[in-house]
Structure formats: structure tokens, C-alpha cells
Design a protein around this motif. Structure first.
Motif, PDB file in Angstrom:
ATOM      1  N   UNK A  28       0.652  -1.272  -0.113  1.00 38.65           N
ATOM      2  CA  UNK A  28      -0.068   0.041   0.055  1.00 38.65           C
ATOM      3  C   UNK A  28       0.847   1.404   0.180  1.00 38.65           C
ATOM      4  N   UNK A  29       1.973   1.428   0.701  1.00 37.23           N
ATOM      5  CA  UNK A  29       2.796   2.529   0.557  1.00 37.23           C
ATOM      6  C   UNK A  29       3.574   2.706  -0.526  1.00 37.23           C
ATOM      7  N   UNK A  57       0.814   8.117   6.635  1.00 40.01           N
ATOM      8  CA  UNK A  57       1.594   7.220   6.157  1.00 40.01           C
ATOM      9  C   UNK A  57       2.494   6.760   7.150  1.00 40.01           C
ATOM     10  N   UNK A  58       3.225   7.771   7.792  1.00 39.01           N
ATOM     11  CA  UNK A  58       4.018   7.624   8.722  1.00 39.01           C
ATOM     12  C   UNK A  58       3.651   6.601   9.901  1.00 39.01           C
ATOM     13  N   UNK A  59       2.510   6.854  10.417  1.00 37.23           N
ATOM     14  CA  UNK A  59       1.531   5.936  11.174  1.00 37.23           C
ATOM     15  C   UNK A  59       1.728   4.741  10.617  1.00 37.23           C
ATOM     16  N   UNK A  60       0.986   4.493   9.601  1.00 38.22           N
ATOM     17  CA  UNK A  60       0.970   3.182   8.779  1.00 38.22           C
ATOM     18  C   UNK A  60       2.443   2.354   8.762  1.00 38.22           C
ATOM     19  N   UNK A  61       3.423   3.202   8.463  1.00 37.00           N
ATOM     20  CA  UNK A  61       4.973   2.604   8.380  1.00 37.00           C
ATOM     21  C   UNK A  61       5.255   2.035  10.108  1.00 37.00           C
ATOM     22  N   UNK A  62       4.759   2.772  10.920  1.00 37.91           N
ATOM     23  CA  UNK A  62       5.108   2.387  12.331  1.00 37.91           C
ATOM     24  C   UNK A  62       4.503   1.110  12.734  1.00 37.91           C
ATOM     25  N   UNK A  63       3.164   1.125  12.384  1.00 37.48           N
ATOM     26  CA  UNK A  63       2.259  -0.105  12.573  1.00 37.48           C
ATOM     27  C   UNK A  63       2.751  -1.244  11.832  1.00 37.48           C
ATOM     28  N   UNK A  74      14.045  -3.271  14.461  1.00 44.44           N
ATOM     29  CA  UNK A  74      15.273  -2.685  14.313  1.00 44.44           C
ATOM     30  C   UNK A  74      15.600  -1.638  13.202  1.00 44.44           C
ATOM     31  N   UNK A  75      15.046  -2.157  12.224  1.00 44.43           N
ATOM     32  CA  UNK A  75      14.910  -1.001  10.711  1.00 44.43           C
ATOM     33  C   UNK A  75      14.403   0.379  11.232  1.00 44.43           C
ATOM     34  N   UNK A  76      13.235   0.195  11.954  1.00 45.40           N
ATOM     35  CA  UNK A  76      12.536   1.468  12.237  1.00 45.40           C
ATOM     36  C   UNK A  76      13.333   2.267  13.365  1.00 45.40           C
ATOM     37  N   UNK A  77      14.065   1.560  14.125  1.00 41.98           N
ATOM     38  CA  UNK A  77      14.991   2.266  15.083  1.00 41.98           C
ATOM     39  C   UNK A  77      15.990   3.059  14.529  1.00 41.98           C
ATOM     40  N   UNK A  78      16.630   2.388  13.361  1.00 45.71           N
ATOM     41  CA  UNK A  78      17.829   3.000  12.591  1.00 45.71           C
ATOM     42  C   UNK A  78      17.294   4.388  12.011  1.00 45.71           C
ATOM     43  N   UNK A  79      16.177   4.013  11.011  1.00 42.13           N
ATOM     44  CA  UNK A  79      15.588   4.906  10.380  1.00 42.13           C
ATOM     45  C   UNK A  79      15.271   6.162  11.132  1.00 42.13           C
ATOM     46  N   UNK A  80      14.747   6.009  12.652  1.00 42.19           N
ATOM     47  CA  UNK A  80      14.210   7.019  13.282  1.00 42.19           C
ATOM     48  C   UNK A  80      15.356   8.149  13.723  1.00 42.19           C
ATOM     49  N   UNK A  82      17.700   8.912  11.249  1.00 43.25           N
ATOM     50  CA  UNK A  82      18.191   9.282   9.791  1.00 43.25           C
ATOM     51  C   UNK A  82      17.330  10.322   9.004  1.00 43.25           C
ATOM     52  N   UNK A  83      17.555  11.658   9.546  1.00 40.58           N
ATOM     53  CA  UNK A  83      16.744  12.591   8.696  1.00 40.58           C
ATOM     54  C   UNK A  83      17.090  12.929   7.232  1.00 40.58           C
ATOM     55  N   UNK A  84      18.324  12.193   6.715  1.00 38.46           N
ATOM     56  CA  UNK A  84      18.897  12.099   5.685  1.00 38.46           C
ATOM     57  C   UNK A  84      18.232  10.978   4.697  1.00 38.46           C
ATOM     58  N   UNK A  85      17.401  10.277   5.279  1.00 41.77           N
ATOM     59  CA  UNK A  85      16.398   9.393   4.560  1.00 41.77           C
ATOM     60  C   UNK A  85      15.146   9.566   4.570  1.00 41.77           C
ATOM     61  N   UNK A  86      14.485   9.870   5.684  1.00 40.35           N
ATOM     62  CA  UNK A  86      12.943  10.039   5.865  1.00 40.35           C
ATOM     63  C   UNK A  86      12.681  11.540   6.224  1.00 40.35           C
ATOM     64  N   UNK A  87      11.387  11.963   5.774  1.00 37.14           N
ATOM     65  CA  UNK A  87      11.140  13.310   6.203  1.00 37.14           C
ATOM     66  C   UNK A  87      10.713  13.486   7.696  1.00 37.14           C
ATOM     67  N   UNK A  88      10.737  14.688   8.080  1.00 32.96           N
ATOM     68  CA  UNK A  88      10.378  14.971   9.567  1.00 32.96           C
ATOM     69  C   UNK A  88       9.360  14.203  10.241  1.00 32.96           C
ATOM     70  N   UNK A  89       8.085  14.115   9.483  1.00 31.22           N
ATOM     71  CA  UNK A  89       6.924  13.531   9.852  1.00 31.22           C
ATOM     72  C   UNK A  89       7.108  11.806  10.236  1.00 31.22           C
ATOM     73  N   UNK A  90       7.828  11.352   9.349  1.00 28.32           N
ATOM     74  CA  UNK A  90       8.095   9.989   9.561  1.00 28.32           C
ATOM     75  C   UNK A  90       9.243   9.772  10.796  1.00 28.32           C
ATOM     76  N   UNK A  91      10.105  10.653  10.832  1.00 28.51           N
ATOM     77  CA  UNK A  91      11.190  10.613  12.102  1.00 28.51           C
ATOM     78  C   UNK A  91      10.573  10.726  13.190  1.00 28.51           C
ATOM     79  N   UNK A  92       9.436  11.743  13.343  1.00 33.05           N
ATOM     80  CA  UNK A  92       8.889  12.015  14.553  1.00 33.05           C
ATOM     81  C   UNK A  92       7.974  10.613  14.824  1.00 33.05           C
ATOM     82  N   UNK A  93       7.328   9.803  13.911  1.00 30.70           N
ATOM     83  CA  UNK A  93       6.724   9.066  14.348  1.00 30.70           C
ATOM     84  C   UNK A  93       7.193   7.856  14.895  1.00 30.70           C
ATOM     85  N   UNK A  94       8.343   7.459  14.134  1.00 29.83           N
ATOM     86  CA  UNK A  94       9.121   6.356  14.369  1.00 29.83           C
ATOM     87  C   UNK A  94      10.131   6.429  15.686  1.00 29.83           C
TER      88      UNK A  94
END
Length: 566
Positions: A28-29, A57-63, A74-80, A82-94
Motif C-alpha cells: 500500500x505504501x 503514512x508514517x503511522x502506517x509505516x510504524x504499525x 530494528x529497521x525502524x529504530x535506525x530510520x528514526x 536518519x533525517x537524510x533518509x526520511x522526512x520529519x513526519x516519519x522521524x517523529x513517528x518512528x
């Protein structure tokens, strides 16, 4: 099942099942992102993505990451981090993603211990079957061994096979992800995949963790304010890690810390000093400092738990990081930017003015200052307008620096809890100054010595340059010939002033360096000589001297006019 150097060979059926589950979860993403580019996948224009769309979408990714289990947590923890990979909304959620899952029942854990060590009650004097903490890869119990209380960390059963199957899935899907990723992110995402693979395999080898723990413990052996629990090697294997049990107050429990007589602000400085040593001096640092892994002993010492993730830095990288710290300490934003470029973390072609604004904002935050929300939003809008989307994002974090970013992100939350106005730059400035004589040792000393050498080099080069210029003048090769021939006095005076000014500068740098390295008497002597130089320099600016210079300047001007009139 055969064993590989990098882990057990995953079962084919398990791998296929995980592949289907992962693709179905992320489909879906993937479709949503594809429709952002072309509304109807193959035709149509770009869609506008709102803030609410990103949040959803960030909430969906977290779930999704939580549902897929340990590897993807573990992937989510590393991404959280990494502002050079994900936009701020995703960083905040993860960033809210916790490495906590329901504990595995004792009946499944006991066979792991018995296979590696033998019957539990024979290996330990007592063993509490209820875990005191649980994570996605292992869980921790308390026991008694040789009359002492110990902590026993046990790897979850079959977790390696499951993780290896997930790694095969990630490796298989990565080329497709890179193909559709913005060009500027390909390097970063490949590094991220390598970092993740190395990190999670390292966390599943308790022999490696024990070695890392003992290495860091050895680096702080003479430091009473840092505690790393020693390993009980005779009760440790690759899947079971037994350590001395060291209790303490959770580092973010501010009320309890104050009741115990601890000053939270002093603890923050102590924590910063510890990481300064690990990163700049030792090159080996604890890379997972979330509140559950840090506590405070009654005597004020900080306890570090869980060395599943440890970062390593080369000597060259540590020098570059020190350069960054020196830039912070001297409030030299250009030097900070240059250090990032040197480390390969910033595109050399990035907009320099914009980077000054961005780094200036970060430095203000490091000083513990609050910001007006409108000011922050203005910077964000300017930054987004300048870099466009993530494909033009100027930051590219190598793997070792990514771990430091992760550490900094987690520590920022800890330090703000303890002291909202913590001034990181002030602490770093003191550390660079105080530790110049040892450990970071030579590095800080070399910084001052390099500046002194550069200044002395300028002093030695100036007469040679002046001599060359005057030689050219004597040969009639430059316009200086005319000016010098008409009246050499101003040039002689200028040369004297230049020599005195450089000499005073060298004296100042040398005096500061000597004082910093604990030589106050020598610093005073150099300071006196420099003061004499300042007096002599001031004397050259007396009214009579200046009158001579002015007259010479007028004569030179007339000479130039005559030359031009020919």
C-alpha cells in the motif's frame, strides 16, 4: 542446519513466507508513493502530498514495522535517527518505536540455557524465571552465582533463523527500492542496509558483545564515574551473556535522582564528558544510550548497560570530529561546515549561505536556547525550497557517522529531560581546553600547535615576500618601483609594522598554548615580550610617523598621476 560465517542458513520455506508477508505489508505504501509521481500509476500528473498524508503514512509505516517483528523493529529504530533518509513526519513517528515485545515464556528460554551451559539449577545458585526486561532479540533475567547477584541475557529461541530470512528478503528487495529511490539517496540507502545488517548480526552474537563490553570497560578502568558491568565469562556463551548485576536509578527519573542527592545538570555534563572520551579519544563508543540502558549509582557514577551496538572510529575520523568540536567551541560556523564536508557528510556544492543558517540554528539549539516556532518554520520552508525533495538533500551520512547521529538523537532526549537549558557547546569548549594535555591528547594540542606553526610560517614568509617584491621594484618590474624610488620611508615603516604585528600574533598564540598546557611561567614571559611588541607597534602609529606616511602617500599619488600622464 548448516552454519555460515554471517549466520545460520535460513529455511527456504520460511524465507518465501516472509518475502510474501513483507511485500504485502509494504505494497500500500509503494502504490501511494508511485501515485504521487503519476496519479494513475502510468499516466497523470504528480499529486500534492499534504502534511496529513505524510502523518498518516508514517503511522502506517510504524504499525507495519511492529507487525513484521524484531528485524523490522530494528529497521525502524535506525530510520528514526536518519533525517537524510526520511522526512520529519516519519522521524517523529518512528522515534516512539520501542524495542519491547511480549516476553517469551520460560519453557522456550530454558532449553537455550541448558543447551549452552547445562541444567539451570546446577549452573546457578538461584535463578529468577521472570525476566526483568525484554527486547526483540533477547531478554534479561536475574540470578545468583558464587554468592553474587548477576544479570543473565538470553537470546530468543530461533531468532537468528528468522532474522537471516528477513535479511535475505531485504537484500532481495533493495535493488528495486534503489531503482525507484531519488538518485541522491542511493548511496545513503545502501550504507543504511549495510549498517543494519552489521548491527543486527552483531547484536545476536553475545560473544562479540562481551568483547565489546570488556573493551569499553577497560577504557574506563581508572574512571570512578563510569561503571560497565563485568562479564562472568564462565557462564557466558554466544547465546547467553552473564554479567555482574549493577543496580541504579534510571537516568531520566529526575525526581528520584534529586531525592538521592544528585544534581541532574552535573550528570548531563558527566555524560557528555564520557561520550567525548569514547568518541574523540578512544574511538569506541556505546551506541544505544536510551534511558533503559543508563542508570546512576548512589555515588553518582553512570552505569552503561547493553553493548549490543558499539560504534568504532578511525584516527582520521576522530581528528575530523575534533575539528567539528573546535569549530563549535570557537563559534566558527564555516569551520563546522568544512568539517562536515571533510567527513563526507555534506555535499561540497551545497548552498553555503543556507548551510550557515541551518547550522546556526542547530548550534543555537546545542546552546540550550529556545526558538520561536515561526522562526523554525521559516527555516524549514527555506531549506525545503532550496533542496527541493530528498533527492537533493545535501547530507550523506557514512555508516560510522550515522551511528554518532543515532547516539546524539537519543542523548538529546536524555539531556533535555535532565536539564532543559543544557549548553552542549560550553561543555565541549571546556573539554577541549581541559583535556588538551592528555587523551584527546595530542589532538587538541596539535590544533593549537598547527595554528602557531601557520602563524610562524606567515612571519617567516613575509620578509621573503617583501624581499621579492623589493627586488622586483629594483629591477623596474612593477609600479612599486616608482613609489619606492620616490620615497622608500613609508615602505620601511609598513614593513616594520607588519613584522611587529605578526610577532605579536605569534606571541599571543604561543602564550595561550603554554598556559593551556600548564606552563604559566613561560606563558607570562612570552606575554611580557608580546606586550613590548604591542608598545613598539603603537609607537609606530605616533602622529609624527603617521605624518610621514601621509606625506609619502601624497607623493606616491602624485607619482602615479605623472606615470599615467605620460
Amino acid at each position: 542446519m548448516s552454519e555460515r560465517d554471517d549466520g545460520p542458513e535460513p529455511n527456504t520455506r520460511t524465507t518465501v513466507r516472509r518475502f510474501v508477508a513483507v511485500v504485502a505489508a509494504f505494497l500500500p505504501l509503494a502504490v501511494a508513493y508511485a501515485r504521487d509521481r503519476r496519479r494513475f500509476l502510468v499516466v497523470g500528473g504528480r499529486r500534492e502530498v499534504t502534511v496529513e498524508d505524510r502523518r498518516r503514512r508514517a503511522q502506517y509505516l510504524l504499525d507495519t514495522l511492529l507487525d513484521l517483528g524484531p528485524t523490522f523493529i530494528k529497521v525502524g529504530q535506525i530510520l528514526s535517527a536518519r533525517p537524510d533518509v526520511l522526512p520529519p513526519a516519519y522521524i517523529a513517528e518512528l522515534s516512539s518505536l520501542q524495542d519491547e515485545v511480549p516476553p517469551v515464556e520460560w519453557a522456550r528460554i530454558e532449553p537455550v540455557i541448558e543447551t549452552d551451559l547445562g541444567p539451570v539449577d546446577e549452573q546457578f545458585d538461584g535463578f529468577d524465571r521472570d525476566p526483568i526486561s525484554g527486547a526483540s532479540l533477547g531478554q534479561v533475567y536475574t540470578a545468583t552465582y558464587d554468592g553474587d547477584r548477576v544479570a543473565v541475557k538470553v537470546l530468543r529461541p530461533n531468532i537468528r533463523e528468522r532474522v537471516e530470512a528477513d535479511l535475505v528478503v531485504v537484500e532481495t528487495l533493495l535493488p528495486a527500492v534503489l531503482r525507484f529511490a531519488p538518485p541522491g539517496q542511493a548511496f545513503t540507502m545502501e550504507n543504511l542496509a549495510d549498517e543494519f545488517t552489521t548491527t543486527i548480526r552483531g547484536e545476536m552474537s553475545y560473544r562479540e558483545e562481551a568483547a565489546r563490553l570488556e573493551e569499553v570497560r577497560g577504557n574506563f578502568e581508572s574512571e570512578p564515574n563510569v561503571v560497565v558491568p563485568p562479564v562472568v565469562s564462565e557462564r557466558s556463551t554466544d547465546r547467553v551473556l552473564t554479567m555482574e548485576y549493577v543496580s541504579g536509578t534510571k537516568i531520566t527519573d529526575v525526581d528520584a535522582l534529586r531525592e538521592a542527592g544528585h544534581d541532574p545538570s552535573a550528570l548531563v555534563e558527566q555524560l557528555a564528558e564520557t561520550y567525548f572520551q569514547m568518541i574523540v579519544e578512544d574511538g569506541v563508543f556505546h551506541a544505544d544510550p536510551h534511558p533503559g540502558n543508563l542508570s546512576v549509582r548512589p555515588n553518582g557514577a553512570i552505569v552503561f548497560y547493553d553493548f549490543g551496538v558499539v560504534g568504532r572510529l578511525s584516527a582520521e575520523r576522530r581528528e575530523q570530529i575534533l575539528e567539528f568540536y573546535v569549530g563549535l567551541a570557537r563559534d566558527d560556523i564555516d569551520r563546522v561546515i568544512d568539517a562536515f564536508v571533510e567527513m563526507g557528510a555534506l555535499d561540497p556544492e551545497a548552498d553555503r549561505e543556507l548551510m550557515r543558517e541551518v547550522f546556526g540554528l542547530v548550534i543555537e539549539q546545542l546552546r540550550g536556547k529556545a526558538f520561536d516556532q515561526n522562526e523554525i518554520q521559516q527555516y524549514v520552508r527555506e531549506f525545503q525550497a532550496a533542496v527541493g525533495d530528498l533527492s537533493d538533500f545535501p547530507f550523506r551520512l557514512p555508516q560510522d557517522l550515522a551511528l554518532i547521529v543515532r547516539v546524539s538523537t537519543v542523548l538529546e532526549g536524555v539531556t533535555r529531560t535532565l536539564d532543559e537549558e543544557f549548553d552542549f557547546i560550553s561543555v565541549v569548549t571546556d573539554l577541549v581546553r581541559e583535556r588538551a594535555g592528555d587523551g584527546a591528547a595530542g589532538l587538541a594540542r596539535e590544533e593549537i600547535e598547527a595554528q602557531a606553526r601557520a602563524t610562524v610560517g606567515g612571519l617567516l614568509a613575509a620578509p621573503e615576500l617583501a624581499d621579492t617584491t623589493l627586488d622586483s621594484a629594483s629591477r623596474g618590474e612593477t609600479l612599486v618601483n616608482t613609489l619606492y624610488a620616490d620615497d622608500p620611508a613609508p615602505f620601511r615603516l609598513l614593513a616594520v609594522r607588519l613584522a611587529l604585528a605578526i610577532g605579536v600574533g605569534v606571541g599571543g598564540v604561543t602564550a595561550v598554548g603554554m598556559y593551556t598546557f600548564g606552563e604559566p611561567a613561560a606563558a607570562l614571559a612570552v606575554g611580557v615580550v608580546s606586550a613590548v611588541g604591542v608598545a613598539a607597534l603603537a609607537r609606530t602609529f605616533r602622529r609624527d610617523s603617521n605624518r610621514g606616511v601621509s606625506a609619502g602617500a601624497r607623493m606616491a599619488e602624485r607619482s602615479v598621476e605623472r606615470k599615467r600622464g605620460r
